[in-house]
Design a protein around this motif. Structure first.
Motif, PDB file in Angstrom:
ATOM      1  N   ARG A  52       0.839  -1.205   0.000  1.00 18.23           N
ATOM      2  CA  ARG A  52       0.000   0.000   0.000  1.00 18.23           C
ATOM      3  C   ARG A  52       0.871   1.251   0.000  1.00 18.23           C
ATOM      4  O   ARG A  52       0.582   2.226  -0.693  1.00 18.23           O
ATOM      5  N   GLU A  53       1.942   1.246   0.774  1.00 14.18           N
ATOM      6  CA  GLU A  53       2.859   2.391   0.800  1.00 14.18           C
ATOM      7  C   GLU A  53       3.494   2.615  -0.570  1.00 14.18           C
ATOM      8  O   GLU A  53       3.616   3.750  -1.028  1.00 14.18           O
ATOM      9  N   LEU A  54       3.889   1.535  -1.225  1.00  7.69           N
ATOM     10  CA  LEU A  54       4.458   1.641  -2.563  1.00  7.69           C
ATOM     11  C   LEU A  54       3.443   2.276  -3.514  1.00  7.69           C
ATOM     12  O   LEU A  54       3.772   3.199  -4.262  1.00  7.69           O
ATOM     13  N   LEU A  55       2.216   1.796  -3.483  1.00  3.12           N
ATOM     14  CA  LEU A  55       1.192   2.322  -4.377  1.00  3.12           C
ATOM     15  C   LEU A  55       0.831   3.760  -4.022  1.00  3.12           C
ATOM     16  O   LEU A  55       0.501   4.548  -4.920  1.00  3.12           O
ATOM     17  N   ASP A  56       0.902   4.114  -2.758  1.00  5.61           N
ATOM     18  CA  ASP A  56       0.641   5.501  -2.335  1.00  5.61           C
ATOM     19  C   ASP A  56       1.717   6.452  -2.864  1.00  5.61           C
ATOM     20  O   ASP A  56       1.434   7.605  -3.158  1.00  5.61           O
ATOM     21  N   GLN A  57       2.947   5.976  -2.971  1.00  8.83           N
ATOM     22  CA  GLN A  57       4.080   6.827  -3.363  1.00  8.83           C
ATOM     23  C   GLN A  57       4.145   7.098  -4.862  1.00  8.83           C
ATOM     24  O   GLN A  57       4.820   8.031  -5.278  1.00  8.83           O
ATOM     25  N   HIS A  58       3.490   6.284  -5.662  1.00 13.16           N
ATOM     26  CA  HIS A  58       3.632   6.393  -7.111  1.00 13.16           C
ATOM     27  C   HIS A  58       2.290   6.689  -7.771  1.00 13.16           C
ATOM     28  O   HIS A  58       1.471   5.787  -7.942  1.00 13.16           O
ATOM     29  N   PRO A  59       2.060   7.941  -8.138  1.00 10.63           N
ATOM     30  CA  PRO A  59       0.775   8.312  -8.748  1.00 10.63           C
ATOM     31  C   PRO A  59       0.441   7.511 -10.007  1.00 10.63           C
ATOM     32  O   PRO A  59      -0.730   7.280 -10.300  1.00 10.63           O
ATOM     33  N   ARG A  60       1.454   7.060 -10.733  1.00  7.00           N
ATOM     34  CA  ARG A  60       1.191   6.275 -11.950  1.00  7.00           C
ATOM     35  C   ARG A  60       0.549   4.926 -11.624  1.00  7.00           C
ATOM     36  O   ARG A  60      -0.001   4.266 -12.497  1.00  7.00           O
ATOM     37  N   LEU A  61       0.617   4.521 -10.376  1.00 11.03           N
ATOM     38  CA  LEU A  61       0.047   3.241  -9.966  1.00 11.03           C
ATOM     39  C   LEU A  61      -1.300   3.405  -9.260  1.00 11.03           C
ATOM     40  O   LEU A  61      -1.782   2.476  -8.622  1.00 11.03           O
ATOM     41  N   ALA A  62      -1.934   4.567  -9.403  1.00  9.43           N
ATOM     42  CA  ALA A  62      -3.181   4.858  -8.683  1.00  9.43           C
ATOM     43  C   ALA A  62      -4.277   3.844  -8.989  1.00  9.43           C
ATOM     44  O   ALA A  62      -4.990   3.398  -8.085  1.00  9.43           O
ATOM     45  N   ALA A  63      -4.435   3.467 -10.253  1.00 10.12           N
ATOM     46  CA  ALA A  63      -5.476   2.492 -10.600  1.00 10.12           C
ATOM     47  C   ALA A  63      -5.180   1.141  -9.955  1.00 10.12           C
ATOM     48  O   ALA A  63      -6.099   0.438  -9.514  1.00 10.12           O
ATOM     49  N   LEU A  64      -3.915   0.790  -9.870  1.00 11.17           N
ATOM     50  CA  LEU A  64      -3.538  -0.466  -9.225  1.00 11.17           C
ATOM     51  C   LEU A  64      -3.806  -0.410  -7.727  1.00 11.17           C
ATOM     52  O   LEU A  64      -4.130  -1.428  -7.116  1.00 11.17           O
ATOM     53  N   LYS A  65      -3.697   0.763  -7.144  1.00 13.22           N
ATOM     54  CA  LYS A  65      -3.994   0.911  -5.712  1.00 13.22           C
ATOM     55  C   LYS A  65      -5.457   0.577  -5.448  1.00 13.22           C
ATOM     56  O   LYS A  65      -5.772  -0.136  -4.492  1.00 13.22           O
ATOM     57  N   ILE A  66      -6.342   1.060  -6.297  1.00 13.22           N
ATOM     58  CA  ILE A  66      -7.769   0.776  -6.135  1.00 13.22           C
ATOM     59  C   ILE A  66      -8.005  -0.730  -6.228  1.00 13.22           C
ATOM     60  O   ILE A  66      -8.705  -1.319  -5.404  1.00 13.22           O
ATOM     61  N   LEU A  67      -7.390  -1.359  -7.205  1.00 12.41           N
ATOM     62  CA  LEU A  67      -7.525  -2.805  -7.378  1.00 12.41           C
ATOM     63  C   LEU A  67      -6.953  -3.546  -6.170  1.00 12.41           C
ATOM     64  O   LEU A  67      -7.570  -4.478  -5.651  1.00 12.41           O
ATOM     65  N   PHE A  68      -5.791  -3.115  -5.706  1.00 11.55           N
ATOM     66  CA  PHE A  68      -5.171  -3.742  -4.543  1.00 11.55           C
ATOM     67  C   PHE A  68      -6.086  -3.659  -3.325  1.00 11.55           C
ATOM     68  O   PHE A  68      -6.250  -4.640  -2.598  1.00 11.55           O
ATOM     69  N   LEU A  69      -6.672  -2.506  -3.112  1.00 12.23           N
ATOM     70  CA  LEU A  69      -7.556  -2.341  -1.960  1.00 12.23           C
ATOM     71  C   LEU A  69      -8.737  -3.310  -2.043  1.00 12.23           C
ATOM     72  O   LEU A  69      -9.147  -3.888  -1.047  1.00 12.23           O
ATOM     73  N   GLN A  70      -9.259  -3.514  -3.245  1.00 10.24           N
ATOM     74  CA  GLN A  70     -10.369  -4.453  -3.411  1.00 10.24           C
ATOM     75  C   GLN A  70      -9.900  -5.891  -3.231  1.00 10.24           C
ATOM     76  O   GLN A  70     -10.599  -6.713  -2.657  1.00 10.24           O
ATOM     77  N   TYR A  71      -8.720  -6.205  -3.737  1.00 11.36           N
ATOM     78  CA  TYR A  71      -8.196  -7.565  -3.649  1.00 11.36           C
ATOM     79  C   TYR A  71      -7.769  -7.925  -2.233  1.00 11.36           C
ATOM     80  O   TYR A  71      -8.055  -9.004  -1.739  1.00 11.36           O
ATOM     81  N   ALA A  72      -7.039  -7.043  -1.607  1.00 11.50           N
ATOM     82  CA  ALA A  72      -6.314  -7.431  -0.401  1.00 11.50           C
ATOM     83  C   ALA A  72      -6.891  -6.902   0.901  1.00 11.50           C
ATOM     84  O   ALA A  72      -6.980  -7.644   1.870  1.00 11.50           O
ATOM     85  N   GLU A  73      -7.248  -5.666   0.931  1.00  8.76           N
ATOM     86  CA  GLU A  73      -7.600  -5.084   2.215  1.00  8.76           C
ATOM     87  C   GLU A  73      -9.048  -5.324   2.616  1.00  8.76           C
ATOM     88  O   GLU A  73      -9.420  -5.053   3.732  1.00  8.76           O
ATOM     89  N   SER A  74      -9.847  -5.852   1.710  1.00  4.46           N
ATOM     90  CA  SER A  74     -11.245  -6.089   2.054  1.00  4.46           C
ATOM     91  C   SER A  74     -11.500  -7.545   2.450  1.00  4.46           C
ATOM     92  O   SER A  74     -12.636  -7.939   2.638  1.00  4.46           O
ATOM     93  N   ARG A  75     -10.449  -8.331   2.573  1.00  2.36           N
ATOM     94  CA  ARG A  75     -10.602  -9.751   2.876  1.00  2.36           C
ATOM     95  C   ARG A  75      -9.835 -10.128   4.143  1.00  2.36           C
ATOM     96  O   ARG A  75      -8.849  -9.499   4.499  1.00  2.36           O
ATOM     97  N   ALA A  76     -10.285 -11.207   4.755  1.00  2.00           N
ATOM     98  CA  ALA A  76      -9.562 -11.766   5.899  1.00  2.00           C
ATOM     99  C   ALA A  76      -8.291 -12.438   5.381  1.00  2.00           C
ATOM    100  O   ALA A  76      -8.270 -12.947   4.252  1.00  2.00           O
ATOM    101  N   PRO A  77      -7.218 -12.455   6.166  1.00  2.45           N
ATOM    102  CA  PRO A  77      -5.956 -13.036   5.703  1.00  2.45           C
ATOM    103  C   PRO A  77      -6.076 -14.450   5.133  1.00  2.45           C
ATOM    104  O   PRO A  77      -5.421 -14.773   4.148  1.00  2.45           O
ATOM    105  N   LEU A  78      -6.933 -15.296   5.688  1.00  6.77           N
ATOM    106  CA  LEU A  78      -7.048 -16.665   5.185  1.00  6.77           C
ATOM    107  C   LEU A  78      -7.772 -16.745   3.839  1.00  6.77           C
ATOM    108  O   LEU A  78      -7.727 -17.767   3.178  1.00  6.77           O
ATOM    109  N   ASP A  79      -8.419 -15.668   3.420  1.00  2.00           N
ATOM    110  CA  ASP A  79      -9.107 -15.634   2.126  1.00  2.00           C
ATOM    111  C   ASP A  79      -8.253 -15.007   1.029  1.00  2.00           C
ATOM    112  O   ASP A  79      -8.736 -14.794  -0.079  1.00  2.00           O
ATOM    113  N   LEU A  80      -6.992 -14.724   1.305  1.00  5.27           N
ATOM    114  CA  LEU A  80      -6.155 -13.967   0.379  1.00  5.27           C
ATOM    115  C   LEU A  80      -5.371 -14.745  -0.674  1.00  5.27           C
ATOM    116  O   LEU A  80      -4.990 -14.155  -1.676  1.00  5.27           O
TER     117      LEU A  80
END
Length: 101
Positions: A52-80
């Motif tokens: 998340r910090e990497l994606l926050d630091q690089h504006p060119r990766l903004a769309a990937l940050k949104i995808l990452f948040l949906q993929y990773a941060e909205s799930r329990a660790p065992l569902d990842l």
């Protein structure tokens, strides 16, 4: 807007960092399924934070940050494991194919 050669190289470097982290996250998530120990979970959470910090630091990766948040941060660790594997495949493909040399 097309990127300059320097911009392409920087973008590819940023994507490469994301690919490496996504591979690490996917492996840690799989290990967590096999060994659901707090230390394994904590390492995965730390790597997720690093991504998340990497994606926050690089504006060119903004769309990937949104995808990452949906993929990773909205799930329990065992569902990842599956979502993180899919994210790794996507990032690797983007890095390898989307930026022309």
């Amino acid at each position: 807007m097309p990127l300059s050669p320097e911009g392409r190289a920087l973008f590819k470097k940023e994507l490469n960092e994301a690919v490496i982290l996504s591979e690490l996250m996917a492996g840690q998530a799989e290990l967590l399924l096999l060994r659901p120990l707090p230390v394994v979970r904590d390492k995965l959470v730390k790597t997720l934070r690093h991504m998340r910090e990497l994606l926050d630091q690089h504006p060119r990766l903004a769309a990937l940050k949104i995808l990452f948040l949906q993929y990773a941060e909205s799930r329990a660790p065992l569902d990842l494991p599956t979502p993180l594997k899919n994210l790794h495949i996507l990032l690797k493909s983007l890095r390898d194919n989307a930026i022309g040399e």
